[in-house]
Scaffold this motif. Structure first.
Motif, PDB file in Angstrom:
ATOM      1  N   PRO A   9      88.800  38.951  33.237  1.00 56.00           N
ATOM      2  CA  PRO A   9      88.022  40.035  34.670  1.00 56.00           C
ATOM      3  C   PRO A   9      88.831  40.946  35.200  1.00 56.00           C
ATOM      4  O   PRO A   9      87.816  42.168  34.623  1.00 56.00           O
ATOM      5  N   GLU A  10      89.317  40.668  35.683  1.00 55.40           N
ATOM      6  CA  GLU A  10      90.466  41.690  36.520  1.00 55.40           C
ATOM      7  C   GLU A  10      91.160  42.597  35.739  1.00 55.40           C
ATOM      8  O   GLU A  10      91.242  43.131  35.791  1.00 55.40           O
ATOM      9  N   LEU A  11      91.766  42.076  34.390  1.00 54.58           N
ATOM     10  CA  LEU A  11      92.143  43.160  33.645  1.00 54.58           C
ATOM     11  C   LEU A  11      91.520  43.716  33.212  1.00 54.58           C
ATOM     12  O   LEU A  11      91.874  45.339  32.961  1.00 54.58           O
ATOM     13  N   ARG A  12      89.683  43.719  33.308  1.00 53.80           N
ATOM     14  CA  ARG A  12      88.451  44.786  32.400  1.00 53.80           C
ATOM     15  C   ARG A  12      88.235  45.865  33.246  1.00 53.80           C
ATOM     16  O   ARG A  12      87.902  46.550  32.830  1.00 53.80           O
ATOM     17  N   ALA A  13      88.979  45.469  34.407  1.00 51.33           N
ATOM     18  CA  ALA A  13      89.160  46.806  35.363  1.00 51.33           C
ATOM     19  C   ALA A  13      90.003  47.095  35.463  1.00 51.33           C
ATOM     20  O   ALA A  13      90.031  48.644  36.747  1.00 51.33           O
ATOM     21  N   LYS A  14      91.105  47.518  35.160  1.00 50.59           N
ATOM     22  CA  LYS A  14      91.933  48.421  34.865  1.00 50.59           C
ATOM     23  C   LYS A  14      92.264  48.600  33.473  1.00 50.59           C
ATOM     24  O   LYS A  14      93.281  49.872  33.457  1.00 50.59           O
ATOM     25  N   ILE A  15      91.208  48.599  32.661  1.00 51.49           N
ATOM     26  CA  ILE A  15      90.921  49.555  31.552  1.00 51.49           C
ATOM     27  C   ILE A  15      90.288  50.423  31.421  1.00 51.49           C
ATOM     28  O   ILE A  15      88.666  50.050  31.762  1.00 51.49           O
ATOM     29  N   GLY A  16      89.935  51.590  31.091  1.00 49.78           N
ATOM     30  CA  GLY A  16      88.664  52.864  30.891  1.00 49.78           C
ATOM     31  C   GLY A  16      88.395  53.359  29.494  1.00 49.78           C
ATOM     32  O   GLY A  16      89.835  52.612  29.118  1.00 49.78           O
ATOM     33  N   ILE A  17      87.390  53.376  28.755  1.00 54.32           N
ATOM     34  CA  ILE A  17      87.170  53.399  27.881  1.00 54.32           C
ATOM     35  C   ILE A  17      86.372  54.733  27.257  1.00 54.32           C
ATOM     36  O   ILE A  17      85.350  54.605  28.424  1.00 54.32           O
ATOM     37  N   VAL A  18      86.892  55.408  26.673  1.00 54.35           N
ATOM     38  CA  VAL A  18      85.954  56.447  25.859  1.00 54.35           C
ATOM     39  C   VAL A  18      85.357  56.346  25.012  1.00 54.35           C
ATOM     40  O   VAL A  18      86.294  57.140  24.050  1.00 54.35           O
TER      41      VAL A  18
END
Length: 263
Positions: free
Chosen positions: A73-82
């Motif tokens: 979960p903490e990792l997903r907060a560091k990745i943006g996606i468009v």
């Protein structure tokens, strides 16, 4: 410093190999393009990195998080996606800066109270990437290109370490695509610029901002290297398995079927 490492990664779904024996390493601030035809495995590779899909075998480490051993979960907060698929998640009557602010909460709506200071941060971010003219505009009235630009600003609200753009130019006309690529250049100039992973099947979208290319075909890596190495007629003929020729216009590589001598 490696921020993405895949070692011998295979992904099988419904007894079909979607990705096979993928080896790939991305260094911090080393911007990559993943290129492949439709169905080549590009989006599935990205879903593995974001832990939306789970590898069948191999090792994946992203931003120091080793899949299967560390918390995700903490990792997903560091990745943006468009991507164009995200554009459909928002109410058409939402104000542009409010939409950008939703990126702070990783939601499609503002469920929490927010302050004028929060909005000021969103507006400033819009200005930094050249979207200042969209402040106060209603989302449903924007063009597809303007919406994509807004979604890029939204993805930057969390100050991601990795920004993934999944065929972000889909549905854009020639001029909107050019503007979006210009905005990506502005992002690479930010003090806390994220590492870009840009997914496309159009070589003409590969700008000087990208240092590395990864070629996917049928779920396998068929080549990787610099644009100078891979954006050649020989390399692309091998990649497409069809003879091609290249025309370079203002630094953009346009790939065309090789001219036939037949009339």
């Amino acid at each position: 410093m490696a921020i993405i490492t895949l070692k011998n990664v295979t992904f099988i779904r419904n007894q079909k190999k979607i990705l096979e024996n993928i080896n790939w390493t991305v260094q911090k601030n080393e911007h990559w393009v993943i290129m492949g035809r439709n169905g080549s495995g590009k989006s599935n590779l990205i879903k593995l990195i974001m832990a939306e899909n789970w590898k069948t075998s191999g090792e994946i480490t992203v931003l120091g998080t080793r899949f299967g051993q560390d918390r995700i979960p903490e990792l997903r907060a560091k990745i943006g996606i468009v991507g164009s698929f995200i554009a459909e998640r928002f109410r058409p009557d939402i104000v542009s800066e409010n939409l950008v602010l939703t990126g702070k909460y990783n939601s499609s709506m503002l469920y929490k109270a927010f302050s004028e200071d929060d909005l000021a941060v969103a507006r400033e971010l819009m200005k930094q990437i050249g979207a200042g003219e969209l402040i106060g505009r209603i989302y449903g009235t924007l063009s597809q290109g303007e919406k994509q630009l807004l979604l890029i600003a939204r993805s930057l609200m969390i100050k991601p370490e990795i920004l993934i753009l999944d065929e972000a130019t889909n549905g854009l006309d020639l001029f909107a695509k050019s503007r979006l690529l210009t905005q990506l250049h502005q992002i690479t100039q930010l003090a806390d610029a994220p590492t870009l992973i840009y997914i496309t099947h159009h070589p003409d979208e590969i700008t000087d901002d990208f240092q590395k290319l990864l070629f996917l075909r049928d779920g396998k890596v068929v080549n990787s290297g610099t644009p100078a190495q891979l954006l050649t007629a020989d390399s692309l003929t091998d990649f497409y398995q069809e003879p091609v020729q290249i025309e370079v216009v203002d630094g953009h590589h346009f790939v065309l079927p090789q001219k036939s001598n037949l009339i």
